[in-house]
Design a protein around this motif. Structure first.
Motif, PDB file in Angstrom:
ATOM      1  N   LEU A 146       0.833  -1.208   0.000  1.00  0.00           N
ATOM      2  CA  LEU A 146       0.000   0.000   0.000  1.00  0.00           C
ATOM      3  C   LEU A 146       0.868   1.259   0.000  1.00  0.00           C
ATOM      4  O   LEU A 146       0.695   2.159  -0.836  1.00  0.00           O
ATOM      5  CB  LEU A 146      -0.914  -0.007   1.233  1.00  0.00           C
ATOM      6  N   LEU A 147       1.809   1.317   0.933  1.00  0.00           N
ATOM      7  CA  LEU A 147       2.654   2.499   1.064  1.00  0.00           C
ATOM      8  C   LEU A 147       3.646   2.609  -0.089  1.00  0.00           C
ATOM      9  O   LEU A 147       3.963   3.721  -0.541  1.00  0.00           O
ATOM     10  CB  LEU A 147       3.393   2.475   2.404  1.00  0.00           C
ATOM     11  N   SER A 148       4.135   1.483  -0.575  1.00  0.00           N
ATOM     12  CA  SER A 148       5.070   1.502  -1.698  1.00  0.00           C
ATOM     13  C   SER A 148       4.425   2.072  -2.950  1.00  0.00           C
ATOM     14  O   SER A 148       5.098   2.673  -3.790  1.00  0.00           O
ATOM     15  CB  SER A 148       5.586   0.084  -1.993  1.00  0.00           C
ATOM     16  N   ALA A 149       3.122   1.869  -3.088  1.00  0.00           N
ATOM     17  CA  ALA A 149       2.399   2.376  -4.256  1.00  0.00           C
ATOM     18  C   ALA A 149       1.981   3.826  -4.101  1.00  0.00           C
ATOM     19  O   ALA A 149       1.372   4.397  -5.003  1.00  0.00           O
ATOM     20  CB  ALA A 149       1.169   1.507  -4.513  1.00  0.00           C
ATOM     21  N   GLY A 150       2.285   4.431  -2.957  1.00  0.00           N
ATOM     22  CA  GLY A 150       1.993   5.848  -2.768  1.00  0.00           C
ATOM     23  C   GLY A 150       0.650   6.149  -2.141  1.00  0.00           C
ATOM     24  O   GLY A 150       0.240   7.311  -2.090  1.00  0.00           O
ATOM     25  N   LEU A 151      -0.053   5.127  -1.657  1.00  0.00           N
ATOM     26  CA  LEU A 151      -1.320   5.365  -0.973  1.00  0.00           C
ATOM     27  C   LEU A 151      -1.043   5.699   0.487  1.00  0.00           C
ATOM     28  O   LEU A 151       0.005   5.350   1.038  1.00  0.00           O
ATOM     29  CB  LEU A 151      -2.232   4.148  -1.055  1.00  0.00           C
ATOM     30  N   GLY A 152      -2.014   6.349   1.126  1.00  0.00           N
ATOM     31  CA  GLY A 152      -1.896   6.654   2.543  1.00  0.00           C
ATOM     32  C   GLY A 152      -2.751   5.727   3.385  1.00  0.00           C
ATOM     33  O   GLY A 152      -3.602   4.991   2.875  1.00  0.00           O
ATOM     34  N   TRP A 153      -2.527   5.775   4.672  1.00  0.00           N
ATOM     35  CA  TRP A 153      -3.260   4.930   5.636  1.00  0.00           C
ATOM     36  C   TRP A 153      -3.563   5.776   6.856  1.00  0.00           C
ATOM     37  O   TRP A 153      -2.725   6.572   7.295  1.00  0.00           O
ATOM     38  CB  TRP A 153      -2.409   3.721   6.012  1.00  0.00           C
ATOM     39  N   LYS A 154      -4.765   5.636   7.389  1.00  0.00           N
ATOM     40  CA  LYS A 154      -5.146   6.436   8.554  1.00  0.00           C
ATOM     41  C   LYS A 154      -6.030   5.614   9.476  1.00  0.00           C
ATOM     42  O   LYS A 154      -6.887   4.859   9.018  1.00  0.00           O
ATOM     43  CB  LYS A 154      -5.886   7.700   8.108  1.00  0.00           C
ATOM     44  N   SER A 155      -5.810   5.773  10.771  1.00  0.00           N
ATOM     45  CA  SER A 155      -6.612   5.086  11.775  1.00  0.00           C
ATOM     46  C   SER A 155      -6.910   6.061  12.903  1.00  0.00           C
ATOM     47  O   SER A 155      -5.996   6.703  13.429  1.00  0.00           O
ATOM     48  CB  SER A 155      -5.864   3.864  12.325  1.00  0.00           C
ATOM     49  N   SER A 156      -8.173   6.169  13.289  1.00  0.00           N
ATOM     50  CA  SER A 156      -8.522   7.063  14.397  1.00  0.00           C
ATOM     51  C   SER A 156      -7.904   6.597  15.705  1.00  0.00           C
ATOM     52  O   SER A 156      -7.627   7.398  16.597  1.00  0.00           O
ATOM     53  CB  SER A 156     -10.049   7.165  14.536  1.00  0.00           C
ATOM     54  N   GLY A 157      -7.681   5.287  15.823  1.00  0.00           N
ATOM     55  CA  GLY A 157      -7.065   4.746  17.030  1.00  0.00           C
ATOM     56  C   GLY A 157      -5.575   4.526  16.909  1.00  0.00           C
ATOM     57  O   GLY A 157      -4.943   4.024  17.843  1.00  0.00           O
ATOM     58  N   HIS A 158      -5.007   4.880  15.757  1.00  0.00           N
ATOM     59  CA  HIS A 158      -3.572   4.718  15.512  1.00  0.00           C
ATOM     60  C   HIS A 158      -3.135   3.273  15.747  1.00  0.00           C
ATOM     61  O   HIS A 158      -2.141   3.010  16.422  1.00  0.00           O
ATOM     62  CB  HIS A 158      -2.753   5.664  16.401  1.00  0.00           C
ATOM     63  N   CYS A 159      -3.887   2.334  15.167  1.00  0.00           N
ATOM     64  CA  CYS A 159      -3.598   0.930  15.394  1.00  0.00           C
ATOM     65  C   CYS A 159      -4.042   0.100  14.200  1.00  0.00           C
ATOM     66  O   CYS A 159      -4.752   0.590  13.315  1.00  0.00           O
ATOM     67  CB  CYS A 159      -4.303   0.439  16.667  1.00  0.00           C
ATOM     68  N   LYS A 202      -5.811   4.698  -7.560  1.00  0.00           N
ATOM     69  CA  LYS A 202      -4.899   5.837  -7.435  1.00  0.00           C
ATOM     70  C   LYS A 202      -4.197   6.104  -8.749  1.00  0.00           C
ATOM     71  O   LYS A 202      -4.088   7.251  -9.194  1.00  0.00           O
ATOM     72  CB  LYS A 202      -3.856   5.584  -6.335  1.00  0.00           C
ATOM     73  N   ARG A 203      -3.732   5.041  -9.382  1.00  0.00           N
ATOM     74  CA  ARG A 203      -2.988   5.204 -10.618  1.00  0.00           C
ATOM     75  C   ARG A 203      -3.857   5.774 -11.742  1.00  0.00           C
ATOM     76  O   ARG A 203      -3.439   6.656 -12.489  1.00  0.00           O
ATOM     77  CB  ARG A 203      -2.397   3.858 -11.027  1.00  0.00           C
ATOM     78  N   SER A 204      -5.067   5.271 -11.860  1.00  0.00           N
ATOM     79  CA  SER A 204      -5.936   5.723 -12.949  1.00  0.00           C
ATOM     80  C   SER A 204      -6.505   7.120 -12.694  1.00  0.00           C
ATOM     81  O   SER A 204      -6.749   7.870 -13.637  1.00  0.00           O
ATOM     82  CB  SER A 204      -7.076   4.728 -13.162  1.00  0.00           C
ATOM     83  N   SER A 205      -6.699   7.477 -11.431  1.00  0.00           N
ATOM     84  CA  SER A 205      -7.282   8.787 -11.111  1.00  0.00           C
ATOM     85  C   SER A 205      -6.231   9.878 -10.957  1.00  0.00           C
ATOM     86  O   SER A 205      -6.501  11.058 -11.196  1.00  0.00           O
ATOM     87  CB  SER A 205      -8.101   8.700  -9.818  1.00  0.00           C
ATOM     88  N   GLY A 206      -5.033   9.482 -10.512  1.00  0.00           N
ATOM     89  CA  GLY A 206      -4.000  10.464 -10.201  1.00  0.00           C
ATOM     90  C   GLY A 206      -4.290  11.240  -8.929  1.00  0.00           C
ATOM     91  O   GLY A 206      -3.689  12.281  -8.684  1.00  0.00           O
ATOM     92  N   CYS A 207      -5.202  10.725  -8.111  1.00  0.00           N
ATOM     93  CA  CYS A 207      -5.633  11.431  -6.893  1.00  0.00           C
ATOM     94  C   CYS A 207      -4.972  10.851  -5.643  1.00  0.00           C
ATOM     95  O   CYS A 207      -4.587   9.682  -5.623  1.00  0.00           O
ATOM     96  CB  CYS A 207      -7.151  11.313  -6.731  1.00  0.00           C
ATOM     97  N   PRO A 208      -4.882  11.641  -4.579  1.00  0.00           N
ATOM     98  CA  PRO A 208      -4.451  11.081  -3.297  1.00  0.00           C
ATOM     99  C   PRO A 208      -5.487  10.077  -2.810  1.00  0.00           C
ATOM    100  O   PRO A 208      -6.686  10.364  -2.820  1.00  0.00           O
ATOM    101  CB  PRO A 208      -4.394  12.303  -2.364  1.00  0.00           C
ATOM    102  N   ILE A 209      -5.023   8.905  -2.399  1.00  0.00           N
ATOM    103  CA  ILE A 209      -5.911   7.870  -1.869  1.00  0.00           C
ATOM    104  C   ILE A 209      -5.443   7.522  -0.464  1.00  0.00           C
ATOM    105  O   ILE A 209      -4.307   7.076  -0.279  1.00  0.00           O
ATOM    106  CB  ILE A 209      -5.898   6.599  -2.741  1.00  0.00           C
ATOM    107  N   ILE A 210      -6.311   7.726   0.511  1.00  0.00           N
ATOM    108  CA  ILE A 210      -5.981   7.406   1.905  1.00  0.00           C
ATOM    109  C   ILE A 210      -6.979   6.380   2.414  1.00  0.00           C
ATOM    110  O   ILE A 210      -8.191   6.644   2.469  1.00  0.00           O
ATOM    111  CB  ILE A 210      -6.016   8.659   2.793  1.00  0.00           C
ATOM    112  N   VAL A 211      -6.477   5.211   2.754  1.00  0.00           N
ATOM    113  CA  VAL A 211      -7.332   4.126   3.247  1.00  0.00           C
ATOM    114  C   VAL A 211      -7.652   4.374   4.715  1.00  0.00           C
ATOM    115  O   VAL A 211      -6.749   4.519   5.541  1.00  0.00           O
ATOM    116  CB  VAL A 211      -6.638   2.763   3.062  1.00  0.00           C
ATOM    117  N   THR A 212      -8.938   4.422   5.039  1.00  0.00           N
ATOM    118  CA  THR A 212      -9.372   4.675   6.415  1.00  0.00           C
ATOM    119  C   THR A 212     -10.136   3.501   7.015  1.00  0.00           C
ATOM    120  O   THR A 212     -10.503   3.535   8.186  1.00  0.00           O
ATOM    121  CB  THR A 212     -10.272   5.921   6.476  1.00  0.00           C
TER     122      THR A 212
END
Length: 228
Positions: A103-116, A142-152
Motif C-alpha cells: 500500500l505504502l510503496s504504491a503511494g497510498l496513505g493509511w489512517k486510523s482514528s485509534g492509531h492501530c 490511485k494510478r488511474s485517477s492520479g488522486c491522493p488515496i488514503i485508506v481509512t
C-alpha cells in the motif's frame, strides 16, 4: 701655617658631586615594567571537537531501527493498467505486513482514528486478511485517477456483515477529497441510492465481464468501496 683650599677648587668639587647625583636613577620613581601575559594552555576535554568549522555528522537511526527500505514490491513497478497484476490470485489473502508494505510503496496513505492495526478493534484500520485483488484495485484507483488515496477502513470489526464485506477482505474505505470525488462521480455511472441514503456508483459494463462487479458508495465521511 694652615692650608686653605682656593675657591676654584671648591667650586669644581661641588660641580662634580652634582653631576654624580644626576647620573644615578631615582629610587622614588621606579621604572614600571608591564609583564608579558601568559598564554593559557587548557587541554581539550576528551572527545571535544577541535574546530567549529568541522562538518556536522548526519543523524543516526534510532537504536534497532531498520534503514529506509528501497521499494522492491511489484506494486511500485506497475504500468498504467490493471492487467499488469496477476488476476489469477485475486482471492489470495495478505497479512498486515505484506499489505501495508504494498500500500505504502504504491503511494497510498493509511489512517486510523485509534492509531492501530488490530482487526478486533473498531478504531483501528487493519489490512490483515485483505484480498490481494482488493488491495491491487485500490492501488489501481490511485494510478488511474492520479488522486491522493488514503485508506481509512479495512478488515477491522465494526462494519456491516455479509459475504462481500470488509471483514471478508472485499471492501476498503477511502477518505473523501475533491480529486477522487470528482473522478468517481464522473468516471462511473450512478446506479441507485442504498438503504442508508448513500449514492451508489459502479463502472460501466465491460465486454466479457459480469456487470456491477465493483460498487462505490458515497458515505458522509468516506467512500465505501466493494472490489469483487
Amino acid at each position: 701655617m694652615g692650608i686653605h683650599p682656593s675657591w676654584s677648587v671648591l667650586a669644581g668639587a661641588a660641580c662634580t658631586f652634582a653631576l654624580l647625583l644626576l647620573a644615578r636613577p631615582s629610587e622614588a620613581t621606579p621604572v614600571s615594567r608591564t609583564p608579558t601575559p601568559k598564554v593559557s594552555s587548557v587541554p581539550l576535554a576528551a572527545g571535544a571537537p577541535r574546530s567549529t568549522a568541522e562538518a556536522p555528522q548526519p543523524p543516526s537511526l534510532p537504536l534497532g531501527a531498520d534503514p529506509p527500505a528501497v521499494s522492491e514490491s511489484l506494486v511500485g513497478t506497475f504500468s498504467a493498467t490493471i492487467r499488469t497484476w496477476d488476476t489469477s490470485i485475486t482471492a489470495v489473502r495478505m497479512n498486515q505486513t505484506q499489505a501495508m508494505h504494498d500500500l505504502l510503496s504504491a503511494g497510498l496513505g493509511w489512517k486510523s482514528s485509534g492509531h492501530c492495526v488490530d482487526a478486533d478493534r473498531r478504531t483501528c484500520t487493519s489490512l490483515e486478511d485483505i484480498r490481494y485483488g482488493t488491495l491491487m484495485q485500490a492501488i489501481d484507483l490511485k494510478r488511474s485517477s492520479g488522486c491522493p488515496i488514503i485508506v481509512t477502513g479495512g478488515t477491522e470489526k465494526g462494519h456491516a456483515g455479509g459475504y462481500f464485506s470488509h471483514r471478508h477482505g472485499f471492501k476498503v474505505d477511502i477518505a473523501h477529497n475533491t480529486c477522487v470525488d470528482s473522478f468517481i462521480t464522473k468516471t462511473y455511472r450512478f446506479w441507485k441510492v442504498r438503504g442508508d441514503g448513500a449514492d451508489l456508483y459502479r463502472p460501466p459494463p465491460a465486454p466479457g465481464l459480469p456487470s456491477a462487479l465493483d460498487v462505490y458508495a458515497d458515505e458522509p465521511t468516506h467512500w465505501d468501496i466493494l472490489f469483487r
